[in-house]
Design an enzyme around this catalytic site. Structure first.
Site, PDB file in Angstrom:
ATOM      1  N   GLN A   1      -2.725  -1.221   3.683  1.00  0.00           N
ATOM      2  CA  GLN A   1      -3.290  -0.881   4.996  1.00  0.00           C
ATOM      3  C   GLN A   1      -4.417   0.146   4.870  1.00  0.00           C
ATOM      4  O   GLN A   1      -5.378   0.109   5.635  1.00  0.00           O
ATOM      5  CB  GLN A   1      -2.203  -0.311   5.922  1.00  0.00           C
ATOM      6  CG  GLN A   1      -1.377  -1.358   6.632  1.00  0.00           C
ATOM      7  CD  GLN A   1      -2.199  -2.260   7.546  1.00  0.00           C
ATOM      8  OE1 GLN A   1      -3.105  -1.823   8.242  1.00  0.00           O
ATOM      9  NE2 GLN A   1      -1.873  -3.532   7.533  1.00  0.00           N
TER      10      GLN A   1
ATOM     11  N   HIS B   1       3.596   2.167  11.391  1.00  0.00           N
ATOM     12  CA  HIS B   1       4.960   1.641  11.372  1.00  0.00           C
ATOM     13  C   HIS B   1       5.847   2.705  12.009  1.00  0.00           C
ATOM     14  O   HIS B   1       5.620   3.904  11.802  1.00  0.00           O
ATOM     15  CB  HIS B   1       5.353   1.410   9.905  1.00  0.00           C
ATOM     16  CG  HIS B   1       6.552   0.546   9.686  1.00  0.00           C
ATOM     17  ND1 HIS B   1       7.077  -0.268  10.650  1.00  0.00           N
ATOM     18  CD2 HIS B   1       7.324   0.370   8.592  1.00  0.00           C
ATOM     19  CE1 HIS B   1       8.112  -0.920  10.150  1.00  0.00           C
ATOM     20  NE2 HIS B   1       8.299  -0.538   8.906  1.00  0.00           N
TER      21      HIS B   1
ATOM     22  N   GLU C   1      11.121  -9.448   9.335  1.00  0.00           N
ATOM     23  CA  GLU C   1      10.951  -9.732   7.902  1.00  0.00           C
ATOM     24  C   GLU C   1      12.264 -10.120   7.233  1.00  0.00           C
ATOM     25  O   GLU C   1      12.281 -10.933   6.316  1.00  0.00           O
ATOM     26  CB  GLU C   1      10.263  -8.567   7.174  1.00  0.00           C
ATOM     27  CG  GLU C   1      11.072  -7.305   7.069  1.00  0.00           C
ATOM     28  CD  GLU C   1      10.227  -6.053   6.862  1.00  0.00           C
ATOM     29  OE1 GLU C   1       8.997  -6.125   6.947  1.00  0.00           O
ATOM     30  OE2 GLU C   1      10.828  -4.991   6.621  1.00  0.00           O
TER      31      GLU C   1
HETATM   32  N1  LIG Z   1       1.407  -3.950   3.995  1.00  0.00           N
HETATM   33  C1  LIG Z   1       0.847  -4.161   5.169  1.00  0.00           C
HETATM   34  O1  LIG Z   1      -0.083  -4.924   5.264  1.00  0.00           O
HETATM   35  C2  LIG Z   1       1.310  -3.447   6.408  1.00  0.00           C
HETATM   36  C3  LIG Z   1       1.177  -4.059   7.659  1.00  0.00           C
HETATM   37  C4  LIG Z   1       1.443  -3.308   8.810  1.00  0.00           C
HETATM   38  C5  LIG Z   1       1.895  -2.000   8.661  1.00  0.00           C
HETATM   39  N2  LIG Z   1       2.057  -1.445   7.424  1.00  0.00           N
HETATM   40  C6  LIG Z   1       2.494  -0.050   7.299  1.00  0.00           C
HETATM   41  O2  LIG Z   1       1.414   0.707   6.777  1.00  0.00           O
HETATM   42  C7  LIG Z   1       1.912   1.762   5.956  1.00  0.00           C
HETATM   43  C8  LIG Z   1       1.306   1.635   4.585  1.00  0.00           C
HETATM   44  O3  LIG Z   1       1.785   0.427   4.022  1.00  0.00           O
HETATM   45  P1  LIG Z   1       1.121  -0.253   2.750  1.00  0.00           P
HETATM   46  O4  LIG Z   1       1.769  -1.587   2.587  1.00  0.00           O
HETATM   47  O5  LIG Z   1      -0.342  -0.123   2.820  1.00  0.00           O
HETATM   48  O6  LIG Z   1       1.713   0.716   1.665  1.00  0.00           O
HETATM   49  P2  LIG Z   1       1.641   0.582   0.110  1.00  0.00           P
HETATM   50  O7  LIG Z   1       0.592  -0.359  -0.293  1.00  0.00           O
HETATM   51  O8  LIG Z   1       3.009   0.351  -0.403  1.00  0.00           O
HETATM   52  O9  LIG Z   1       1.205   2.103  -0.129  1.00  0.00           O
HETATM   53  C9  LIG Z   1       0.981   2.496  -1.307  1.00  0.00           C
HETATM   54  C10 LIG Z   1       0.254   3.832  -1.183  1.00  0.00           C
HETATM   55  O10 LIG Z   1       1.234   4.865  -1.256  1.00  0.00           O
HETATM   56  C11 LIG Z   1       0.884   5.686  -2.401  1.00  0.00           C
HETATM   57  N3  LIG Z   1       2.093   6.233  -3.003  1.00  0.00           N
HETATM   58  C12 LIG Z   1       3.217   5.575  -3.403  1.00  0.00           C
HETATM   59  N4  LIG Z   1       4.140   6.459  -3.884  1.00  0.00           N
HETATM   60  C13 LIG Z   1       3.573   7.686  -3.795  1.00  0.00           C
HETATM   61  C14 LIG Z   1       4.007   9.006  -4.068  1.00  0.00           C
HETATM   62  N5  LIG Z   1       5.239   9.231  -4.561  1.00  0.00           N
HETATM   63  N6  LIG Z   1       3.164  10.025  -3.851  1.00  0.00           N
HETATM   64  C15 LIG Z   1       1.919   9.821  -3.333  1.00  0.00           C
HETATM   65  N7  LIG Z   1       1.444   8.597  -3.017  1.00  0.00           N
HETATM   66  C16 LIG Z   1       2.254   7.552  -3.233  1.00  0.00           C
HETATM   67  C17 LIG Z   1       0.178   4.709  -3.319  1.00  0.00           C
HETATM   68  O11 LIG Z   1      -0.539   5.390  -4.308  1.00  0.00           O
HETATM   69  P3  LIG Z   1      -0.395   4.851  -5.828  1.00  0.00           P
HETATM   70  O12 LIG Z   1      -1.045   3.511  -5.831  1.00  0.00           O
HETATM   71  O13 LIG Z   1      -1.075   5.890  -6.608  1.00  0.00           O
HETATM   72  O14 LIG Z   1       1.097   4.741  -6.097  1.00  0.00           O
HETATM   73  C18 LIG Z   1      -0.701   3.973  -2.315  1.00  0.00           C
HETATM   74  O15 LIG Z   1      -1.793   4.749  -1.921  1.00  0.00           O
HETATM   75  C19 LIG Z   1       3.430   1.613   5.971  1.00  0.00           C
HETATM   76  O16 LIG Z   1       3.971   2.431   6.970  1.00  0.00           O
HETATM   77  C20 LIG Z   1       3.630   0.148   6.319  1.00  0.00           C
HETATM   78  O17 LIG Z   1       4.880  -0.103   6.912  1.00  0.00           O
HETATM   79  C21 LIG Z   1       1.775  -2.141   6.305  1.00  0.00           C
END
Ligand SMILES: NC(=O)c1ccc[n+]([C@@H]2O[C@H](COP(=O)([O-])OP(=O)(O)OC[C@H]3O[C@@H](n4cnc5c(N)ncnc54)[C@H](OP(=O)(O)O)[C@@H]3O)[C@@H](O)[C@H]2O)c1
Length: 347
Positions: free
Chosen positions: A41, A123, A211
């Protein structure tokens, strides 16, 4: 705010016509939007906002993902910072880290959430289950959400194509009196097609149910059950797969997406119509109690607990990968590999 009739129920939606981009820019002109996290995101929302002329910075820890942000044009020390520094600089601080990472990072960013700032989520998880996540925001900030109904990749691709993904929005805490206009302006800024209202709780309950249910969990359970029954009665893998998955995804789904299941029913053979009308009831009755059990597990916080506990373990990735490998190597999904190769467009 336009009132729309959804199958007899009236709901408020916000469209780009009534809330144009210029209005969103005006509302957020003095804000610094700090996008924390550059996973899925993060890039979608940050790049769309930047292209739409908003003042955006990214907070990302160093590593491969940080390098991706640099490759996308975010400049270290100017528009790209550590998570803490971005949280300090931002006036709208966006939690676009994975749900488990939000829990880990929260104590480090909380001191930077000073009066009048907005804490933004995509979220409802972190806030709704805050007895488990400990994400309890200070009283003097806005807490807002825009949740795009699709992946960050689609958000970006559709934006570049001039289209827009729909999003839900919610205000959890309005400390400034401007939380709602900040939320709507943000939703338009990231390129939403239209915005519909929800609450943090309803967003996370429906998302987790979806999901685990019809989007992923239930559909795999249904397809596998049918595939297994056909196989146990002597049908070949290719026959079982074609009748269970291939016809569904290749022939029916596009029509079902375009015209609805009611149209699908009205446009198949009368033999199929008679059987589908007779069997939809028994399937519904068998599945509904499982769906209710799932919803209760979401509403009680049990699903959140399972997800937080398992995804916070140091070896969580290896464990998930082992289960995903078993699914990938199952007969049904190995049959799928061969069936896909045989599609005319792949020959
Ligand atoms: N996936 C979707 O398309 C989608 C859709 C709607 C809503 N959302 C919501 O949007 C939000 C973000 O989701 P996402 O899917 O984009 O998340 P994601 O890809 O799983 O997020 C990963 C991010 O978190 C960082 N991260 C992971 N562990 C970490 C830690 N211990 N310390 C610091 N940074 C850390 C990662 O950095 P590194 O790469 O360095 O680990 C990366 O920047 C969530 O609340 C999700 O529910 C997501």
């Amino acid at each position: 705010m336009a009132q729309m009739n959804f199958g007899g129920v009236t709901e408020n939606v916000v469209t780009r016509e009534e809330f144009p981009l210029e209005k969103a820019r005006e509302i957020l002109k003095n804000e610094t939007i700090a996008v924390l996290g550059y996973g899925v995101q993060g890039p979608g929302q940050a790049c769309n906002l930047r292209d739409n002329g908003f003042n955006v910075i990214v907070g990302q820890r160093e590593g491969k993902t940080y390098d991706k942000a640099v490759a996308d044009g975010w400049v270290p020390g100017e528009t790209l910072f550590s998570i803490e520094e971005a949280a300090q600089r931002g006036t709208i601080v966006c939690m676009l880290l994975s749900d488990a990472a939000q829990i880990a990072v929260w104590p480090k960013i909380k001191p930077y959430l000073t009066a009048g700032k907005a804490l933004y989520f995509s979220h409802g998880f972190g806030i709704t289950y805050n007895d488990q996540t400990n994400i309890i925001p200070p009283q003097d900030i806005d807490v807002i959400m825009v949740a795009p109904k699709g992946s960050g990749t689609s958000l970006r691709t559709m934006f570049l194509e001039g289209r827009g993904l729909n999003s839900s929005y919610a205000v959890y805490q309005d400390a400034t009196g401007h939380a709602k206009e900040r939320t709507l302006a943000f939703g338009i800024g990231i390129g939403s097609g239209y915005l519909f209202e929800t609450t943090f709780k309803r967003e996370v309950y429906s998302d987790l149910t979806g999901e685990r249910g019809s989007l992923m969990g239930a559909i795999q359970g249904l397809l596998l059950a049918q595939y297994e029954v056909l196989r146990e009665h002597g049908h070949s893998p290719s026959e079982a797969f074609n009748e269970t998955v291939e016809e569904l995804t290749q022939s029916l789904m596009p029509l079902f997406a375009k015209n609805g299941m009611d149209w699908m029913y009205a446009n198949c053979s009368t033999t199929a119509q008679r059987g589908a009308l007779d069997w939809m009831g028994p399937f519904h009755d068998a599945i509904k109690p499982v769906m209710e059990k799932l919803y209760q597990s979401v509403a009680s916080g049990n699903e959140a607990r399972i997800s937080i506990e398992s995804n916070s373990k140091p070896d969580y990735r290896e464990k998930l990968n082992a289960e995903l490998k078993a699914l990938r190597e199952s007969e049904m999904w190995q049959t799928a590999v061969t069936v896909r190769k045989l599609r005319p467009e792949n020959n």
